[in-house]
Design a protein around this motif. Structure first.
Motif, PDB file in Angstrom:
ATOM      1  N   LEU A  72      -2.931   8.206 -40.659  1.00  0.00           N
ATOM      2  CA  LEU A  72      -4.255   8.596 -41.149  1.00  0.00           C
ATOM      3  C   LEU A  72      -5.387   8.208 -40.196  1.00  0.00           C
ATOM      4  N   PRO A  73      -5.331   7.047 -39.494  1.00  0.00           N
ATOM      5  CA  PRO A  73      -6.407   6.743 -38.542  1.00  0.00           C
ATOM      6  C   PRO A  73      -6.557   7.765 -37.421  1.00  0.00           C
ATOM      7  N   GLN A  74      -5.580   8.653 -37.261  1.00  0.00           N
ATOM      8  CA  GLN A  74      -5.701   9.657 -36.199  1.00  0.00           C
ATOM      9  C   GLN A  74      -6.772  10.698 -36.501  1.00  0.00           C
ATOM     10  N   PHE A  75      -7.331  10.672 -37.707  1.00  0.00           N
ATOM     11  CA  PHE A  75      -8.514  11.497 -37.963  1.00  0.00           C
ATOM     12  C   PHE A  75      -9.624  11.126 -36.973  1.00  0.00           C
ATOM     13  N   ILE A  76      -9.656   9.855 -36.540  1.00  0.00           N
ATOM     14  CA  ILE A  76     -10.648   9.430 -35.554  1.00  0.00           C
ATOM     15  C   ILE A  76     -10.412  10.161 -34.237  1.00  0.00           C
ATOM     16  N   ASN A  77      -9.148  10.280 -33.822  1.00  0.00           N
ATOM     17  CA  ASN A  77      -8.825  11.023 -32.599  1.00  0.00           C
ATOM     18  C   ASN A  77      -9.223  12.488 -32.710  1.00  0.00           C
ATOM     19  N   VAL A  78      -9.071  13.050 -33.911  1.00  0.00           N
ATOM     20  CA  VAL A  78      -9.462  14.445 -34.125  1.00  0.00           C
ATOM     21  C   VAL A  78     -10.967  14.599 -33.966  1.00  0.00           C
ATOM     22  N   ILE A  79     -11.726  13.704 -34.561  1.00  0.00           N
ATOM     23  CA  ILE A  79     -13.181  13.783 -34.479  1.00  0.00           C
ATOM     24  C   ILE A  79     -13.645  13.597 -33.034  1.00  0.00           C
ATOM     25  N   LEU A  80     -12.984  12.699 -32.293  1.00  0.00           N
ATOM     26  CA  LEU A  80     -13.357  12.451 -30.896  1.00  0.00           C
ATOM     27  C   LEU A  80     -12.971  13.600 -29.972  1.00  0.00           C
ATOM     28  N   GLY A  81     -12.080  14.485 -30.421  1.00  0.00           N
ATOM     29  CA  GLY A  81     -11.687  15.635 -29.613  1.00  0.00           C
ATOM     30  C   GLY A  81     -10.427  15.438 -28.801  1.00  0.00           C
ATOM     31  N   VAL A  83     -13.522  19.043 -36.716  1.00  0.00           N
ATOM     32  CA  VAL A  83     -14.561  18.031 -36.934  1.00  0.00           C
ATOM     33  C   VAL A  83     -14.885  17.903 -38.424  1.00  0.00           C
ATOM     34  N   VAL A  84     -15.092  19.067 -39.082  1.00  0.00           N
ATOM     35  CA  VAL A  84     -15.481  19.032 -40.495  1.00  0.00           C
ATOM     36  C   VAL A  84     -14.362  18.432 -41.350  1.00  0.00           C
ATOM     37  N   LEU A  85     -13.141  18.959 -41.210  1.00  0.00           N
ATOM     38  CA  LEU A  85     -12.026  18.465 -42.027  1.00  0.00           C
ATOM     39  C   LEU A  85     -11.615  17.053 -41.613  1.00  0.00           C
ATOM     40  N   GLY A  86     -11.810  16.721 -40.322  1.00  0.00           N
ATOM     41  CA  GLY A  86     -11.509  15.369 -39.883  1.00  0.00           C
ATOM     42  C   GLY A  86     -12.423  14.346 -40.534  1.00  0.00           C
ATOM     43  N   VAL A  87     -13.712  14.662 -40.594  1.00  0.00           N
ATOM     44  CA  VAL A  87     -14.665  13.758 -41.253  1.00  0.00           C
ATOM     45  C   VAL A  87     -14.355  13.651 -42.742  1.00  0.00           C
ATOM     46  N   VAL A  88     -14.102  14.811 -43.382  1.00  0.00           N
ATOM     47  CA  VAL A  88     -13.780  14.793 -44.817  1.00  0.00           C
ATOM     48  C   VAL A  88     -12.492  14.001 -45.063  1.00  0.00           C
ATOM     49  N   GLY A  89     -11.457  14.268 -44.243  1.00  0.00           N
ATOM     50  CA  GLY A  89     -10.195  13.561 -44.415  1.00  0.00           C
ATOM     51  C   GLY A  89     -10.330  12.070 -44.219  1.00  0.00           C
ATOM     52  N   LEU A  90     -11.133  11.655 -43.235  1.00  0.00           N
ATOM     53  CA  LEU A  90     -11.322  10.229 -42.984  1.00  0.00           C
ATOM     54  C   LEU A  90     -12.029   9.560 -44.151  1.00  0.00           C
TER      55      LEU A  90
END
Length: 466
Positions: free
Chosen positions: A375-384, A279-286
């Motif tokens: 790169l948009p897959q950071f959204i999938n990471v944040i969503l779980g 979650v943390v790195l996903g938000v930062v990466g996005l």
């Protein structure tokens, strides 16, 4: 780790209760019921060696009493009333012992009334947070989030009765997938014979196995070996089976005595830390990549007609379907032409890949080389739905071509990057891809995730994507 957290919560609750009781300075002889201590006297009193020492002693006694009553290992089968009654018993014993210490010490700074009110408050708070935790866990279990998929070996009377009890108590988190048995007995829930155990376990994404057959030592040992290979929890109802269960813990599941012959430990703390990092790195990466995504999206829009972003169903952990997001790198309607191009597939095995795919746009060639389209897959990471590190998610039509053994890569969440991406991305062999994915699952640790993440950026800069 969970037990340490429970102890820490109890310590915090007891200490906070002790401070609160001292602050209110409850006094039954006061006509108004209580009097509030002045700030100066409160500070001096609460920090006095006598009160602080007795509070720490009382806290220690409560923790020891709770541990003696197994309150840090409470099974899900124990009811909320039963757990609260146990809390009352533990706090009562600790309070009685504490009163004895106060009496022996002969101190006048701690009144029996204060201890009584502290005991009542501790019963309420310690039982209260456990009830809140239980409500939260059972609520999520009812939604299937903490469920454990169960395969029962043996569809006889014992197996069917066990299945009926597990299904009647779904709030405990057990989902019965079916049975394996050499005799189908007309039951549609029998998914195969005993020789089909491995196939059925893989196809049903089984987490636990319950053996409910008449004693057959050789058969149980074979299933035990297979469960170890598949990293499944295995329980037997019940026997010792040539010593396999001599030191195994005994549980009661719906009144059935069960021996846990093999339990695959789940690194709960590591998985929780992995999710926090995702979650943390996903938000930062996005946030960091937003300018790059914006420029790439503009390029995609100018280069070819069609939507800027592309989303498609992918298969994730335990076969769960989710919508995966990417920047569009192919012409609109490219999925319709995929089946016609399969004869030109350059990858061995189920999944499809072509070095010079005619559907890829001019911008898509470069976006894929540097993995910007992902790169948009950071959204999938944040969503779980995905993790930063894990096996890549394959399209649904590719997954349909999996063999039974290939389904093991779906035991974990798919990732934005993985072991295959940083070590053998140019290798067209499906077997290599699968071997590396399974190696990652077997060797998983936070350290391995960190190594893969550190190797990802150099791999991206080498423009190895296609």
């Amino acid at each position: 780790m969970r037990q340490i957290v429970y102890v820490a919560i109890d310590v915090a609750m007891v200490c906070a209760g002790g401070v609160l009781v001292f602050w209110l300075n409850l006094d039954l002889q006061n006509v108004r019921g209580f009097s509030v201590a002045a700030p100066k006297s409160f500070g001096a009193g609460i920090l006095s060696p006598a009160y602080a020492g007795f509070l720490l002693l009382y806290t220690g006694l409560i923790v020891l009493a709770c541990n003696g009553q197994q309150l840090y290992r409470t099974p899900k089968e124990v009811s909320a009333i039963g757990e609260s009654t146990t809390v009352l018993k533990a706090v009562g014993m600790a309070t009685a012992l504490f009163v004895f210490f106060v009496f022996v010490a002969g101190t006048r700074e701690i009144s029996r009334v204060t201890v009584a009110y502290a005991g009542i408050l501790n019963v309420v708070t310690l039982a209260g947070w456990r009830y809140a935790k239980r409500w939260y866990v059972l609520r999520r279990t009812a939604r299937g989030e903490f469920s454990s998929r169960v395969l029962i070996v043996g569809a006889g009377p014992t197996g069917r009765t066990l299945a009926a009890w597990l299904e009647a108590n779904r709030h405990l988190g057990y989902v019965v997938c079916g049975f394996v048995d050499s005799h189908r007995n007309g039951d549609a829930r029998v998914l195969g014979a005993l020789r089909d155990f491995r196939r059925v376990a893989l196809e049903q994404f089984v987490d636990q196995v319950f053996v409910a057959l008449p004693a057959d030592r050789e058969l149980v040992k074979e299933i035990f070996v297979e469960a170890q290979r598949l990293r499944l929890d295995m329980n037997v109802v019940p026997d010792l089976y040539d010593g396999l269960g001599w030191h195994a813990p005994m549980h009661a599941i719906g009144g059935f005595p069960v021996l846990e012959l093999h339990g695959q430990p789940i690194p709960a703390f590591g998985l929780a830390a992995k999710r926090v990092l995702d979650v943390v790195l996903g938000v930062v990466g996005l946030v960091v990549c937003l300018p790059i995504v914006g420029l790439a999206a503009l390029w995609v829009a100018v280069d070819s007609p069609g939507p800027v972003f592309y989303s498609a169903l992918r298969v994730g952990r335990k076969g769960k379907r989710f919508r995966c997001y990417k920047l569009r790198t192919m012409v609109a309607g490219a999925d319709m032409a995929k089946e016609e191009l399969r004869r030109s597939n350059e990858r061995n095995g189920p999944f499809f890949k072509m070095e010079k795919d005619p559907r890829i746009t001019r911008s898509g060639v470069w976006l894929r080389k540097f993995s910007v389209d992902e790169l948009p897959q950071f959204i999938n990471v944040i969503l779980g739905d995905m993790s930063l590190v894990g096996p890549r998610p394959h399209p649904m039509d590719d997954v349909e071509r999996y063999g039974a053994e290939d389904l093991r890569r779906l035991d974990v969440k798919p990732g934005v990057t993985g072991l295959w991406q940083v070590t053998a991305r140019r290798d067209p062999s499906f077997e290599t891809n699968m071997a590396l994915d399974l190696e990652y699952i077997e060797r998983w640790s936070l350290g391995l995730d960190a190594k893969i993440l550190l190797k990802t950026l150099p791999a991206v800069l080498r423009a190895e994507g296609n």
